[in-house]
Design an enzyme around this catalytic site. Structure first.
Site, mmCIF file in Angstrom:
data_model
loop_
_atom_site.group_PDB
_atom_site.id
_atom_site.type_symbol
_atom_site.label_atom_id
_atom_site.label_comp_id
_atom_site.label_asym_id
_atom_site.label_seq_id
_atom_site.Cartn_x
_atom_site.Cartn_y
_atom_site.Cartn_z
ATOM 1 N N ASP A 11 -10.054 -1.019 -16.744
ATOM 2 C CA ASP A 11 -11.389 -0.948 -17.332
ATOM 3 C C ASP A 11 -11.947 -2.361 -17.408
ATOM 4 O O ASP A 11 -11.297 -3.259 -17.963
ATOM 5 C CB ASP A 11 -11.324 -0.359 -18.748
ATOM 6 C CG ASP A 11 -11.052 1.137 -18.715
ATOM 7 O OD1 ASP A 11 -10.957 1.707 -17.618
ATOM 8 O OD2 ASP A 11 -10.919 1.738 -19.805
ATOM 9 N N ASP A 130 -15.122 14.464 -14.839
ATOM 10 C CA ASP A 130 -14.477 14.504 -16.155
ATOM 11 C C ASP A 130 -14.609 15.934 -16.678
ATOM 12 O O ASP A 130 -15.725 16.412 -16.879
ATOM 13 C CB ASP A 130 -15.177 13.539 -17.123
ATOM 14 C CG ASP A 130 -15.040 12.079 -16.677
ATOM 15 O OD1 ASP A 130 -14.145 11.793 -15.865
ATOM 16 O OD2 ASP A 130 -15.839 11.246 -17.135
#
Lengths: 270, 216
Positions: A11, A130
Site C-alpha cells: 500500500d 472487492d
C-alpha cells in the site's frame, strides 16, 4: 510449464509505503522502491502497488514510484488505486507498470475496460473486484461488489460482473474478499472458485491470508492462478521464498530458480 | 557500441534501458544507449531495440505516426543488416499481419501472423500470464549459457496473442501452454522475444548480453 505466481502487495500513500515492511533490513522501510527491490531479491513473481493517496495534488507521486521501481527491479509490476481514465492508465504504463488495475471506475462504467483493452491490450488491464457474501446461511451463495473499502454496496453480482469484464477484454481479475481481508482466516474459497471457474482469464486471490496453507488452498480449492498477500510478508511472518517452497511441496508448480541470484547481480549494479 | 532504444510511446522503456546496461556490464561491453524515435538515432545505431506493450494495432499506429521512423528502421535493419531485437509487441510487429482488434499490416520482416492463443486444454486461462520455461527449437549463439527445458530458467510472459511464423525455421525457442507458444524468433540479423527479457531476471539478462555480442 506456467507457474503459480506469488504476489506481495504494497500500500502506497503519497509515495510512501503505509504498513511498512518490517522484516527487511531496509535503510528506509517507507521507500516503496527499496521494498520492491527486496521482494525482487526474495523471488516474488510480481509486485502489486496499491496507491491509496487521497489528495488530488499528490496523485502524481505514484508515477515517480513506478518509474524508480522499473529502473531498479527487473520484476513485473501491477499498479492500482485511483485509476479513472485512459490517460491515468497510459501514464502508469509509460512510467513502467506492466499491468494497471481498475476498480471503482470499472464498477461505475464498464466501458472503460473495453476502451483500455483496445488501447493497451487486454493483458495489461486488470479489474480489481472487492466482494462480500450477501446470501443468508442455507441459501445458494451470492456475492456482491462493494466499493469504498467494503463500505458501499453496489447491488452488482460479483460473478456476473467478472464474466462481463472478461468479455469486455480484461486480462486478469484481482479478487479480494472484503469479508476476509485482514482476518488471517484464509481466502473466501467459494467466492474465489465461483469467479475463477466462471471466467477464462486468470484470477488472483486476495484477502485473508494467515498461513502458508491458505496460499495452497487458494490454488487447489479456489482455482486461482496467482495468490496475493500483504501482511504475512510485510510483517515477516513468512518470506516469499518460504511461501513458494511450501506451495511447491504441496505439489504446485512454482518458480524456484535463480530469482535471487539474478537480483543479486542487479543489486551490485543499481 | 551505440544502441538505439526506440521510444514510440508504446510502452515502458525504463526497464529495457536498465536491463541493457546491466547486461552490457556483465558481458564487459561498453555501450551507449540512446532513447528516442528520431530517425537519426536509428541511422547512427550499431544495434536497435524495439520494445512494445499494448495492442498490435495501437502500437503499429504509434510506430507509423513518427515521421521517417519506419523508413529508418527498414534501412538500418533490412538494408544495412544491423542487429535488431524486438520485445513483446515490438516483436509481433515484425509479422506480416496482426489479428488483434481486426487485421492490421505489420512490418513483414518475418513472414507470419499474430494470432490469439488457443490452448488445446480449454481450462487454461488466456492471457498466458506469468513465468514459463523455454524449449530450444535449434541451437543458436543467442541461447548460449541459458539453462532451458523443464528444469531451466523462467521467462516472464504477458500476452494473449503470439506470432506464428510462416517458416518454422524462424522459431528459436518455444514455451508450452496447451501447445507451443512462440517465445523467441530469429531470422538473419533479426531477433524477437514474446516474453519480456527486461522482466525475466537471469534468463533475460543473459539473452540481452548474448544479443550484444552476437554477430549475425
Amino acid at each position: 510449464m506456467l507457474k503459480i505466481r506469488v504476489i506481495p502487495c504494497l500500500d502506497v500513500k503519497d509515495g510512501r509505503v503505509v504498513k511498512g515492511v518490517q522484516f527487511l533490513d531496509l535503510v528506509d522501510a517507507g521507500d516503496p522502491v527499496e521494498s520492491a527491490r527486496a521482494y525482487d531479491a526474495a523471488g516474488a513473481d510480481e509486485l502489486c502497488f496499491l496507491d491509496i493517496t487521497a489528495s488530488v495534488e499528490a496523485r502524481g507521486t505514484i508515477l515517480d514510484v513506478v518509474r524508480r521501481t522499473a529502473e531498479a527491479c527487473f520484476m513485473p509490476v501491477t499498479v492500482g488505486g485511483g485509476v479513472r481514465t485512459i490517460e491515468d492508465i497510459r501514464a502508469l504504463m509509460l512510467a513502467g507498470a506492466d499491468k494497471v488495475s481498475i476498480n471503482t471506475a470499472a464498477v461505475k462504467d464498464r466501458s472503460i475496460v473495453a476502451r483500455a483493452a483496445d488501447k493497451f491490450g487486454g493483458q495489461a488491464i486488470v479489474v480489481a473486484i472487492d466482494a462480500k457474501k450477501v446470501s443468508a446461511p442455507g441459501e445458494a451463495e451470492r456475492f456482491e461488489i462493494f466499493t469504498h473499502g467494503g463500505r458501499t454496496p453496489t447491488g452488482i453480482d460479483a460473478v456476473a460482473f467478472a464474466v462481463d469484464v472478461a468479455r469486455l477484454g480484461a486480462g486478469e481479475i484481482l479478487l479480494t474478499s472484503m469479508d476476509r481481508d485482514g482476518t488471517k482466516a484464509g481466502f473466501d474459497l467459494p467466492l474465489t472458485r465461483a469467479i475463477a471457474d466462471a471466467v477464462s482469464i486468470p484470477v488472483v486471490a486476495s484477502g485473508g491470508v494467515g498461513t502458508l496453507d491458505h496460499l495452497v488452498e487458494g490454488v487447489t480449492e479456489g482455482h486461482a492462478s496467482a495468490v496475493l498477500a500483504a501482511s504475512i510478508f510485510h510483517f515477516g511472518t513468512f518470506t516469499v521464498e518460504q511461501a513458494k517452497r511450501h506451495m511447491a511441496a504441496a505439489g504446485l508448480p512454482m518458480r524456484l530458480d535463480a530469482a535471487a541470484k539474478g537480483s543479486a547481480r542487479q543489486e551490485g549494479a543499481v | 557500441m551505440n544502441i538505439a532504444l526506440i521510444d514510440y510511446e508504446a510502452g515502458n522503456i525504463h526497464s529495457a534501458h536498465k536491463a541493457l546496461e546491466v547486461a552490457a556490464r556483465e558481458a564487459g561491453l561498453d555501450i551507449t544507449v540512446t532513447i528516442g524515435s528520431d530517425p537519426e538515432i536509428v541511422a547512427s545505431a550499431d544495434r536497435i531495440m524495439l520494445p512494445g506493450d499494448g495492442a498490435f494495432a495501437d502500437c503499429v499506429g504509434h510506430l507509423r505516426s513518427v515521421p521517417g521512423l519506419s523508413e529508418a528502421l527498414h534501412e538500418a535493419v533490412q538494408v544495412k543488416g544491423r542487429p535488431f531485437f524486438g520485445i513483446c509487441v515490438g516483436m509481433q510487429l515484425l509479422a506480416t499481419e496482426g489479428r488483434e482488434h481486426g487485421v492490421t499490416q505489420g512490418l513483414d520482416w518475418l513472414p507470419g501472423t499474430v494470432k490469439r492463443i488457443e490452448p488445446a486444454d480449454t481450462t487454461l486461462k488466456v492471457p498466458h500470464m506469468g513465468w514459463n520455461t523455454l524449449f530450444a527449437h535449434r541451437e543458436h549463439p543467442l541461447l548460449k549459457g541459458i539453462a532451458l527445458g523443464p528444469d531451466g530458467l523462467h521467462a516472464y510472459f504477458l500476452h494473449a496473442y503470439h506470432l506464428v511464423p510462416a517458416n518454422d525455421d524462424d522459431v528459436l525457442a518455444e514455451a508450452d501452454y496447451g501447445g507451443p507458444i512462440t517465445a523467441i524468433v530469429q531470422r538473419g540479423n533479426i531477433v524477437g522475444t514474446q516474453f519480456h527479457p527486461e522482466k525475466s531476471q537471469a534468463l533475460g539478462l543473459k539473452l540481452l548480453a548474448n544479443f550484444l555480442t552476437w554477430t549475425p
